[in-house]
Design a protein around this motif. Structure first.
Motif, short mmCIF file in Angstrom:
data_model
loop_
_atom_site.label_atom_id
_atom_site.label_comp_id
_atom_site.label_asym_id
_atom_site.label_seq_id
_atom_site.Cartn_x
_atom_site.Cartn_y
_atom_site.Cartn_z
N THR A 154 0.82 -1.22 0.00
CA THR A 154 0.00 0.00 0.00
C THR A 154 0.85 1.27 0.00
O THR A 154 0.33 2.37 -0.17
N ASN A 155 2.17 1.10 0.24
CA ASN A 155 3.09 2.24 0.35
C ASN A 155 2.65 3.21 1.45
O ASN A 155 2.63 4.43 1.28
N LYS A 156 2.32 2.62 2.61
CA LYS A 156 1.92 3.40 3.76
C LYS A 156 2.77 3.03 4.98
O LYS A 156 3.18 1.89 5.14
N SER A 157 3.00 4.02 5.82
CA SER A 157 3.78 3.82 7.04
C SER A 157 3.09 2.84 7.98
O SER A 157 1.86 2.77 8.04
N LEU A 158 3.90 2.11 8.74
CA LEU A 158 3.39 1.19 9.76
C LEU A 158 3.83 1.61 11.16
O LEU A 158 3.77 0.81 12.10
N LEU A 159 4.31 2.86 11.28
CA LEU A 159 4.81 3.29 12.59
C LEU A 159 3.70 3.42 13.63
O LEU A 159 3.92 3.13 14.81
N ASN A 160 2.53 3.85 13.20
CA ASN A 160 1.44 4.06 14.17
C ASN A 160 0.62 2.78 14.33
O ASN A 160 -0.58 2.72 14.06
N THR A 161 1.31 1.73 14.82
CA THR A 161 0.69 0.42 15.00
C THR A 161 1.08 -0.14 16.37
O THR A 161 2.03 0.35 17.00
N ASP A 162 0.40 -1.17 16.80
CA ASP A 162 0.62 -1.71 18.15
C ASP A 162 2.06 -2.19 18.40
O ASP A 162 2.60 -1.92 19.48
N PRO A 163 2.69 -2.93 17.47
CA PRO A 163 4.06 -3.37 17.75
C PRO A 163 5.03 -2.21 17.99
O PRO A 163 5.88 -2.29 18.87
N TRP A 164 4.91 -1.13 17.22
CA TRP A 164 5.77 0.03 17.45
C TRP A 164 5.40 0.71 18.78
O TRP A 164 6.28 1.17 19.52
N LYS A 165 4.12 0.75 19.09
CA LYS A 165 3.68 1.34 20.36
C LYS A 165 4.23 0.53 21.53
O LYS A 165 4.71 1.10 22.52
N ASP A 166 4.19 -0.79 21.41
CA ASP A 166 4.72 -1.66 22.47
C ASP A 166 6.21 -1.40 22.68
O ASP A 166 6.69 -1.37 23.82
#
Length: 440
Positions: free
Chosen positions: A227-239
């Motif tokens: 999708t060429n979208k960031s995955l930073l704002n997701t649960d694993p990064w939050k954890d």
């Protein structure tokens, strides 16, 4: 299960099973009747590497001298890309294309941008080189980092990671030393017990380094390239943000000069005896070698409960043969020599970790450094290496700036984790848009 969770789970499964399977292994093959002969004409191979990959002294010891000994017809010359005017961009602009170029995994895709990429698999077969000698996670990392389905080069060595601890600080506090196989959670508890002001001196427990260290340990993907979208704002990064920030929230950990994260400053604090534990890498051995009065030792790098037994990701200079090299046989023989048991053992004895599977070679780690006799240096060789997550067209340095700045804002209590991640996600999406425009 979300799409991101599936991507992340796949990364962890690769970490767990890489040692059992790899598509990059190439067994020796018999030489066919019509196979092209390996050239033995005098050849000069130019290798472009940075000074932190190979100093002039190390280049002679691990590259040019052993190559000349094994292949007298080959002379290897070093181009130091750390020197002003000698970057790969500068060299190509000047019409100088080396036979071999060195990049760390995060920048390996530069060979594609500079039109240097070359598939070395035919050379592997021709020279009967057995890639199964090399750790599968290293081979897989080279493929992923190059954005190619084939092998473009070999890693020369690995910079191993470990947990260094200052015995004097632990003795002063009356606390037992850390042990192998501890987790970040274990060490956070230990850090709480140590971090205090004693006789006017602020003692601190654990410096875990920048957030990206934890991300690379877990092989957290930065983006979804479908999708060429960031995955930073997701649960694993939050954890990860929550775990990492909890180690800095201990009262006193960011006091004084340590508000801004800085590895060098904390390395000096460790040597000075004001920091108990430093989650670091083999370069710290050079600093400790110059500080003989420090009572220290090392245990295995802290693990994350989500990736047990895994230290840091593969941190290796990858040497790639360029498509423009007129001496590809000789260039391959240079790589072959660097990966010989003899040269790898010599490197290992002097504090560089081998990329080979050989336990015999690994067991020699640090034995050539008399100052470190009796130290638990073998701990740096024990954990698995994490495989790099896909980078594709991203500039990893720019992505690291985004995540590090976001994390620093949390440490400084300027933003909460949710806000920092949301804003970082937006910045990464802008970076993705820019990179895609540049590709077009």
């Amino acid at each position: 299960m979300t799409k991101f969770s599936k991507l992340w789970l796949t990364s962890l499964l690769i970490l767990s099973f890489a040692s059992g399977c790899s598509s990059t292994n190439t067994a020796p093959v018999d030489k066919g009747k019509g196979e092209e002969a390996i050239k033995t004409d005098p050849a000069t191979i130019k290798m472009a590497v940075s000074n932190n990959m190979f100093t002039e002294e190390d280049f002679a010891k691990y590259v040019s001298e052993p190559v000349k000994k094994k292949y007298p017809h080959i002379t290897v010359e070093r181009i130091n890309t750390s020197e002003k005017g000698s970057s790969m961009t500068d060299l190509i602009a000047a019409g100088t294309v080396p036979d071999i170029v060195g990049y760390y995994p995060g920048n390996l895709s530069n060979i594609n941008d500079l039109n240097l990429t070359f598939n070395i698999e035919d050379l592997i077969k021709k020279h009967r080189f057995d890639t199964s000698r090399i750790a599968p996670e290293v081979m897989e990392t080279v493929k992923i980092a190059s954005n190619q389905s084939y092998i473009v080069g070999f890693a020369a060595y690995h910079n191993p990671f470990g947990l260094f601890y200052n015995k004097d600080v632990f003795d002063r506090m009356g606390i037992p030393y850390p042990k192998d196989n501890m987790t970040w959670d274990d060490l956070k508890e230990l850090s709480v017990k140590i971090t205090r002001v004693d006789n006017g001196i602020q003692y601190r427990g654990l410096y875990p380094d920048f957030l990206y260290r934890g991300a690379r340990q877990l092989a957290l993907p930065y983006a979804d390239f479908q999708t060429n979208k960031s995955l930073l704002n997701t649960d694993p990064w939050k954890d990860l943000f929550q775990l990492w920030s909890s180690m800095y929230e201990i009262s006193g950990m960011t006091a004084g000069d340590y508000k801004m994260l800085n590895y060098g400053k904390n390395e000096q604090a460790f040597i000075k005896g004001e920091l108990a534990m430093l989650a670091g890498y083999s370069n710290t051995l050079n600093a400790l070698k110059k500080a003989p009065d420090v009572k220290w030792d090392v245990v295995t790098y802290p693990s994350n409960k989500k990736a047990p037994g895994v230290a840091h990701r593969v941190d290796s200079p990858v040497l790639a043969i360029t498509s423009q090299s007129p001496n590809k046989d000789a260039a391959f023989q240079v790589l072959e020599t660097i990966l010989s048991d003899e040269v790898q053992t010599d490197m290992v004895r002097n504090g560089r970790m081998t990329v080979l599977n050989s336990q015999k070679v690994k067991d020699e780690f640090g034995k050539g450094i008399p100052e470190f006799n009796g130290k638990n240096l073998i701990a740096l060789t024990k954990p698995k290496m994490a495989i790099i997550s896909q980078i594709k067209y991203l500039n990893e340095g720019e992505v690291d700036k985004i995540t590090n700045n976001a994390f620093q804002s949390v440490i400084n209590k300027e933003k909460d984790i949710n806000t920092a991640l949301r804003e970082a996600d937006e910045l990464l999406n802008k970076h993705i848009e820019t990179q895609l425009k540049n590709i077009k």
